[in-house]
Motif scaffolding. Structure first.
Motif, PDB file in Angstrom:
ATOM      1  N   ARG A  20       0.893  -1.229   0.071  1.00  0.00           N
ATOM      2  CA  ARG A  20      -0.475   0.210   0.133  1.00  0.00           C
ATOM      3  C   ARG A  20       0.852   1.007  -0.083  1.00  0.00           C
ATOM      4  O   ARG A  20       1.930   1.039   1.089  1.00  0.00           O
ATOM      5  CB  ARG A  20      -0.543   0.102   1.570  1.00  0.00           C
ATOM      6  N   ALA A  21       0.491   2.176  -1.365  1.00  0.00           N
ATOM      7  CA  ALA A  21       1.246   3.313  -1.080  1.00  0.00           C
ATOM      8  C   ALA A  21       0.879   4.497  -0.477  1.00  0.00           C
ATOM      9  O   ALA A  21      -0.988   4.659  -0.245  1.00  0.00           O
ATOM     10  CB  ALA A  21       2.055   3.836  -2.072  1.00  0.00           C
ATOM     11  N   ARG A  22       1.556   5.406   0.879  1.00  0.00           N
ATOM     12  CA  ARG A  22       0.527   5.931   1.630  1.00  0.00           C
ATOM     13  C   ARG A  22       0.702   7.295   0.724  1.00  0.00           C
ATOM     14  O   ARG A  22      -0.628   8.003   1.494  1.00  0.00           O
ATOM     15  CB  ARG A  22       0.619   6.361   3.165  1.00  0.00           C
ATOM     16  N   ARG A  23       1.023   7.836  -0.275  1.00  0.00           N
ATOM     17  CA  ARG A  23       1.121   9.206  -0.719  1.00  0.00           C
ATOM     18  C   ARG A  23       2.419   8.661  -2.482  1.00  0.00           C
ATOM     19  O   ARG A  23       3.024   8.077  -2.175  1.00  0.00           O
ATOM     20  CB  ARG A  23       1.853  10.076   0.109  1.00  0.00           C
ATOM     21  N   LEU A  24       1.377   9.300  -2.940  1.00  0.00           N
ATOM     22  CA  LEU A  24       2.192   9.555  -4.095  1.00  0.00           C
ATOM     23  C   LEU A  24       2.748  10.430  -4.833  1.00  0.00           C
ATOM     24  O   LEU A  24       1.423  11.760  -4.921  1.00  0.00           O
ATOM     25  CB  LEU A  24       1.009   8.419  -5.597  1.00  0.00           C
ATOM     26  N   GLY A  25       3.551  10.332  -5.635  1.00  0.00           N
ATOM     27  CA  GLY A  25       3.739  11.634  -6.524  1.00  0.00           C
ATOM     28  C   GLY A  25       3.244  11.657  -7.452  1.00  0.00           C
ATOM     29  O   GLY A  25       3.941  10.728  -8.043  1.00  0.00           O
ATOM     30  N   GLY A  26       2.876  12.274  -8.318  1.00  0.00           N
ATOM     31  CA  GLY A  26       2.225  12.100  -9.798  1.00  0.00           C
ATOM     32  C   GLY A  26       1.447  11.646 -10.209  1.00  0.00           C
ATOM     33  O   GLY A  26       0.120  10.636  -9.692  1.00  0.00           O
ATOM     34  N   THR A  27       0.689  11.460 -11.287  1.00  0.00           N
ATOM     35  CA  THR A  27      -1.012  11.136 -12.088  1.00  0.00           C
ATOM     36  C   THR A  27       0.089   9.964 -13.608  1.00  0.00           C
ATOM     37  O   THR A  27       0.286  10.185 -13.940  1.00  0.00           O
ATOM     38  CB  THR A  27      -1.013  12.041 -12.616  1.00  0.00           C
ATOM     39  N   PRO A  28      -1.036   9.233 -12.295  1.00  0.00           N
ATOM     40  CA  PRO A  28      -0.468   7.937 -13.609  1.00  0.00           C
ATOM     41  C   PRO A  28      -0.443   8.071 -15.526  1.00  0.00           C
ATOM     42  O   PRO A  28      -1.805   8.512 -15.859  1.00  0.00           O
ATOM     43  CB  PRO A  28      -1.256   6.531 -13.634  1.00  0.00           C
ATOM     44  N   TRP A  29       0.396   7.962 -16.045  1.00  0.00           N
ATOM     45  CA  TRP A  29       0.271   7.800 -17.421  1.00  0.00           C
ATOM     46  C   TRP A  29       0.932   7.008 -18.121  1.00  0.00           C
ATOM     47  O   TRP A  29       2.092   6.050 -17.339  1.00  0.00           O
ATOM     48  CB  TRP A  29       1.639   9.298 -17.983  1.00  0.00           C
ATOM     49  N   LEU A  30       0.699   7.013 -19.086  1.00  0.00           N
ATOM     50  CA  LEU A  30       1.256   5.898 -20.275  1.00  0.00           C
ATOM     51  C   LEU A  30       2.605   5.822 -20.906  1.00  0.00           C
ATOM     52  O   LEU A  30       2.921   6.163 -21.364  1.00  0.00           O
ATOM     53  CB  LEU A  30       0.026   4.958 -21.507  1.00  0.00           C
ATOM     54  N   ARG A  31       3.418   5.347 -19.967  1.00  0.00           N
ATOM     55  CA  ARG A  31       5.531   5.089 -19.942  1.00  0.00           C
ATOM     56  C   ARG A  31       5.216   3.718 -21.343  1.00  0.00           C
ATOM     57  O   ARG A  31       6.058   3.899 -21.989  1.00  0.00           O
ATOM     58  CB  ARG A  31       5.842   5.707 -18.861  1.00  0.00           C
ATOM     59  N   GLU A  32       4.408   3.127 -20.989  1.00  0.00           N
ATOM     60  CA  GLU A  32       5.143   1.665 -21.500  1.00  0.00           C
ATOM     61  C   GLU A  32       3.881   1.191 -21.904  1.00  0.00           C
ATOM     62  O   GLU A  32       3.183   0.233 -22.043  1.00  0.00           O
ATOM     63  CB  GLU A  32       5.346   0.570 -20.218  1.00  0.00           C
ATOM     64  N   PRO A  33       3.296   1.884 -23.496  1.00  0.00           N
ATOM     65  CA  PRO A  33       1.667   1.346 -24.197  1.00  0.00           C
ATOM     66  C   PRO A  33       1.381   0.106 -24.360  1.00  0.00           C
ATOM     67  O   PRO A  33       1.030  -0.503 -25.362  1.00  0.00           O
ATOM     68  CB  PRO A  33       2.006   2.915 -25.065  1.00  0.00           C
ATOM     69  N   ASP A  34       2.557  -0.328 -24.529  1.00  0.00           N
ATOM     70  CA  ASP A  34       2.832  -1.657 -25.368  1.00  0.00           C
ATOM     71  C   ASP A  34       3.192  -3.085 -24.712  1.00  0.00           C
ATOM     72  O   ASP A  34       2.851  -4.038 -24.933  1.00  0.00           O
ATOM     73  CB  ASP A  34       4.019  -2.045 -26.328  1.00  0.00           C
ATOM     74  N   LYS A  35       2.900  -2.523 -23.218  1.00  0.00           N
ATOM     75  CA  LYS A  35       1.958  -3.308 -21.641  1.00  0.00           C
ATOM     76  C   LYS A  35       0.823  -2.761 -21.424  1.00  0.00           C
ATOM     77  O   LYS A  35       0.348  -4.263 -20.534  1.00  0.00           O
ATOM     78  CB  LYS A  35       3.372  -3.165 -20.827  1.00  0.00           C
ATOM     79  N   CYS A  36       1.059  -2.197 -21.232  1.00  0.00           N
ATOM     80  CA  CYS A  36      -0.557  -1.457 -20.499  1.00  0.00           C
ATOM     81  C   CYS A  36      -1.364  -0.374 -21.632  1.00  0.00           C
ATOM     82  O   CYS A  36      -0.404   0.447 -21.596  1.00  0.00           O
ATOM     83  CB  CYS A  36      -0.247  -0.651 -19.243  1.00  0.00           C
TER      84      CYS A  36
END
Length: 298
Positions: free
Chosen positions: A242-258
């Motif tokens: 579990r991450a209590r805190r995140l930095g950033g907004t998720p974006w597609l850095r590996e579109p060949d995988k996700c």
């Protein structure tokens, strides 16, 4: 939850170089450690820090070493303001320099501006054998399956991110249809441990896959699922942090995988969803820390 846009000034990666006398390399102008924002060509946060160091000084990568425990994990992560993070990586000189570096000073640890960084560095063991920074990290060989049931067999270790937004929704990714595992299926942000700690692996995977910055201190083990996918398959120990805190907004850095990142209401999870991911989510919500899938009842 603090956020930053890809490539924005909210994320700085710094290089802290220590010489054989325990002194730290410091730039005179501006008076700070070398640092830079991650760019598209930086595969890791460490790469951004190394780029800043080589651009700002005459040091080459061959002049530097990393201690094994810091090969993928930063020495220090600090929130310097709302949504602003500084990742500091500790490196060592591989040898004595033939001449002084211009516009730099070697300062005692006590003169660093950050109290927390001074404490982290003071606690660092400097007597371990360093690993050259330009050397690849060796992988561990995978042994054959034990021939008899009950025999000794090494388990594959996977790490997974359990992150919630302010509305309690869980972050999941839609795997590419051509993925080797669970194609076109929703799953945690995840990866396999290489020659690194589980936490270091998850910090690395989160940035490489989704551009998320996680302080290792903000991760806690939330659930473990021991999985056996079939009688001839190697068992897998799936660790969910579990991450209590995140930095950033998720974006597609590996579109060949996700293909997509999306926040899901845990009462309305997508289908199809990797079975052990659903088991882990249910276990976390119920306050359980361990589950098993695929094993025959004892």
């Amino acid at each position: 939850m603090s956020t930053f846009a890809p490539g924005s000034a909210h994320l700085i990666c710094r290089a802290l170089v220590v010489d054989r006398e325990g002194r730290v390399l410091h730039l005179r102008s501006p008076a700070e450690l070398p640092g830079a924002r991650p760019e598209a060509g930086d595969s890791t946060l460490l790469e951004a820090a190394l780029r800043a160091l080589t651009e700002r000084t005459r040091l080459a990568r061959g002049d530097l070493c990393l201690t094994p425990e810091l090969l993928t994990t930063p020495l220090h992560v600090e929130a310097s303001g709302p949504g602003h993070y500084e990742f500091t990586f500790a490196l060592h000189l591989a040898h004595e320099l033939p001449e002084p570096l211009p516009d730099t000073d070697w300062l005692p640890i006590e003169q660093l501006n950050s109290d927390s960084l001074r404490a982290r560095l003071s606690a660092l063991k400097l007597d371990g054998r360093p690993v050259p920074v330009n050397a690849s990290t060796p992988g561990l060989p995978r042994p054959a399956k034990a021939p008899e049931a009950g025999g000794t067999e090494l388990n594959i270790v996977g790490v997974h991110l359990y992150a919630e937004d302010d509305d309690g929704r869980v972050l999941l990714g839609l795997r590419h249809p051509d993925a080797a595992f669970a194609g076109a299926t929703w799953h945690f942000l995840a990866g396999h441990c290489e020659r690194e700690s589980a936490v270091a692996c998850l910090v690395r995977e989160a940035y490489e896959e989704a551009g998320l910055v996680i302080d290792p201190a903000d991760l806690e083990l939330a659930h473990v699922v021991h999985v056996l996918h079939g009688p001839s398959a190697r068992p897998r120990m799936q660790l969910v942090f579990r991450a209590r805190r995140l930095g950033g907004t998720p974006w597609l850095r590996e579109p060949d995988k996700c293909l997509a990142w999306r926040w899901w209401d845990p009462d309305a999870l997508p289908d199809p969803l990797v079975p052990y991911a659903r088991t882990a989510i249910d276990g976390i919500r119920a306050g359980r820390t361990y589950s098993e899938l695929g094993w025959c009842p004892a």
